[in-house]
Enzyme design. Structure first.
Site, PDB file in Angstrom:
ATOM      1  N   GLY A  37       2.821  -0.571   3.973  1.00  0.00           N
ATOM      2  CA  GLY A  37       2.082  -1.493   3.135  1.00  0.00           C
ATOM      3  C   GLY A  37       2.262  -2.939   3.518  1.00  0.00           C
ATOM      4  O   GLY A  37       3.302  -3.344   4.025  1.00  0.00           O
ATOM      5  N   SER A  73       0.776  -1.234   0.000  1.00  0.00           N
ATOM      6  CA  SER A  73       0.000   0.000   0.000  1.00  0.00           C
ATOM      7  C   SER A  73       0.805   1.280   0.000  1.00  0.00           C
ATOM      8  O   SER A  73       0.232   2.364  -0.124  1.00  0.00           O
ATOM      9  CB  SER A  73      -0.973   0.014   1.179  1.00  0.00           C
ATOM     10  OG  SER A  73      -2.052  -0.839   0.911  1.00  0.00           O
ATOM     11  N   TYR A  93     -10.840   2.149   5.459  1.00  0.00           N
ATOM     12  CA  TYR A  93      -9.835   1.789   4.462  1.00  0.00           C
ATOM     13  C   TYR A  93     -10.398   0.832   3.418  1.00  0.00           C
ATOM     14  O   TYR A  93     -10.981  -0.195   3.748  1.00  0.00           O
ATOM     15  CB  TYR A  93      -8.653   1.135   5.171  1.00  0.00           C
ATOM     16  CG  TYR A  93      -7.388   1.128   4.374  1.00  0.00           C
ATOM     17  CD1 TYR A  93      -6.490   2.190   4.446  1.00  0.00           C
ATOM     18  CD2 TYR A  93      -7.071   0.062   3.556  1.00  0.00           C
ATOM     19  CE1 TYR A  93      -5.314   2.176   3.725  1.00  0.00           C
ATOM     20  CE2 TYR A  93      -5.893   0.038   2.835  1.00  0.00           C
ATOM     21  CZ  TYR A  93      -5.023   1.090   2.915  1.00  0.00           C
ATOM     22  OH  TYR A  93      -3.849   1.072   2.198  1.00  0.00           O
ATOM     23  N   SER A  94     -10.208   1.163   2.147  1.00  0.00           N
ATOM     24  CA  SER A  94     -10.662   0.301   1.058  1.00  0.00           C
ATOM     25  C   SER A  94      -9.772   0.500  -0.150  1.00  0.00           C
ATOM     26  O   SER A  94      -9.629   1.622  -0.656  1.00  0.00           O
ATOM     27  CB  SER A  94     -12.120   0.611   0.686  1.00  0.00           C
ATOM     28  OG  SER A  94     -12.504  -0.124  -0.461  1.00  0.00           O
ATOM     29  N   ASN A  95      -9.188  -0.583  -0.637  1.00  0.00           N
ATOM     30  CA  ASN A  95      -8.360  -0.509  -1.835  1.00  0.00           C
ATOM     31  C   ASN A  95      -9.156  -0.072  -3.058  1.00  0.00           C
ATOM     32  O   ASN A  95      -8.582   0.429  -4.029  1.00  0.00           O
ATOM     33  CB  ASN A  95      -7.720  -1.877  -2.093  1.00  0.00           C
ATOM     34  CG  ASN A  95      -6.668  -2.218  -1.063  1.00  0.00           C
ATOM     35  OD1 ASN A  95      -5.667  -1.528  -0.939  1.00  0.00           O
ATOM     36  ND2 ASN A  95      -6.901  -3.274  -0.296  1.00  0.00           N
TER      37      ASN A  95
END
Length: 395
Positions: free
Chosen positions: A350, A112, A208-210
């Protein structure tokens, strides 16, 4: 990559509150920042002979603890002191099968941390007048984002970059075999996310969300007419001289330069598996980059020094919201965390199956990045990674 928050977005992310060991797929580790517990304890190696101002014993001891007590196959670090000198550290072994040494300054998958690169490109386009932070997604991707409680006309670019969109996470729904071997187009990943209802209304809370960064990458491509990888390479990697950083091409499962092997465990009490070679496309704009600890220090240092963004856009990036009660704050692809010696440091961090990276830079130019070659799930190990960063910056 990842998705909820563990120390916040544990660099990327991890769930708030108490933690326990649990079984997770590789994709879920990318998505929710859940860390896997490594039970092996390879021997620690000594620090390199490079010079630094941070106390070498304290940093080396922190890495040794991660290997000896927390079962990390390897730990690496690069530390830049107040005088600008750099020291590199290693502990453990680079390959459990052969017992080979950990390569100093080895390349790793940075998960990340990729989000910070994507956010910089978006903010550069904001500075060029091509994107507006408070414009909605439909301004750039009309009609694309629709689902259960999801409407792209109600979600702004700023909310994507700050994880306040309420969009669901796609990575939770990709299993280990898919993650390792399947190539995903970005639109396929979006389709996975949109099968599920919104986690919250836009702007209601941080989550949090990709998926947020998947859309940010698609906006970059729509506006520039170029692949995201090319824009990151041209606007960031070449601009600040990141010689060991690259965006893997489609189908490239390898790590090009010397690197420690990365390991993943699923279930939590199962054997460690070598996850070094995977198809990283499930990460894309949220987690696909490969780099080194020293290159990450260089990137975040250049960013905070104003070499990548105009002052107005850097100020927007550093405008943060709290991440629950973790003590971390999240801006636009950039996090801040407090130091035991006072002040804060800026970075991201990340997780991706096989590797976890943590670190950042201070206002006076100190920098550190620490990598371990398995994502920890044990709370003590999580704290020990954070301690290693704190010792390096406060030493």
């Amino acid at each position: 990559m990842r998705a909820r928050t563990r120390q916040g977005p544990r660099s990327s992310t991890r769930q708030q509150g108490g933690r326990r060991r649990r079984t997770v797929s590789a994709a879920a580790a990318m998505a929710i920042g859940v860390m896997t517990l490594a039970a092996l304890t390879p021997p620690a190696s000594s620090a390199s002979a490079a010079v630094a101002t941070a106390r070498p014993d304290a940093v080396q001891q922190a890495l040794n603890t991660l290997v000896r007590d927390d079962g990390m196959p390897a730990a690496l670090a690069s530390v830049k002191g107040r005088d600008g000198r750099t020291r590199t550290y290693t502990a453990g072994v680079g390959d459990l099968a052969t017992g080979s040494k950990v390569p100093r300054g080895g390349q790793v998958r940075i998960g990340s941390n990729t989000k910070a690169f994507t956010a910089v490109v978006v903010l550069q386009l904001v500075g060029e007048g091509k994107i507006a932070l408070d414009a909605d997604i439909d301004t750039y991707l009309p009609g694309l984002v629709r689902g259960k409680g999801i409407d792209g006309r109600r979600i702004t670019v700023r909310q994507l970059l700050q994880h306040t969109s309420g969009l669901p996470e796609y990575g939770l729904h990709i299993d280990d075999d898919e993650l390792r071997h399947r190539y995903f187009e970005p639109r396929e990943l979006l389709d996975i996310a949109l099968r599920y209802k919104a986690d919250a209304a836009p702007g209601e809370k941080w989550g949090y969300s990709n998926t947020n960064y998947l859309l940010a990458g698609l906006i970059v491509q729509k506006i520039t007419g170029r692949p995201l990888a090319e824009e990151i390479d041209r606007r960031i990697i070449k601009r600040v001289g990141l010689r060991h950083t690259y965006f893997p091409t489609p189908g490239d499962k390898t790590i090009r330069e010397p690197h420690p092997q990365g390991y993943h465990r699923n279930p939590a009490d199962g054997p460690l598996r070598d996850f070094t070679e995977i198809d990283p496309s499930a990460g894309w704009a949220a987690g696909q980059l490969i780099s080194t600890d020293s290159d990450l220090n260089r990137f975040f240092g250049a960013l905070l020094a104003g070499r990548l963004l105009p002052a107005a856009q850097l100020a927007e990036m550093r405008t943060t919201v709290p991440v629950g009660d973790s003590g971390m704050r999240y801006g636009l692809g950039l996090t801040s965390r407090t130091l035991s010696c006072g002040g804060v440091y800026w970075g991201h961090g990340g997780d991706i199956p096989g590797y976890e990276t943590r670190g950042g830079v201070t206002e006076d130019g100190r920098a550190v990045n620490v990598t371990v070659t398995s994502i920890p799930t044990d709370e003590a190990a999580v704290q020990h990674v954070k301690d290693a960063v704190d010792r390096a910056l406060c030493g």
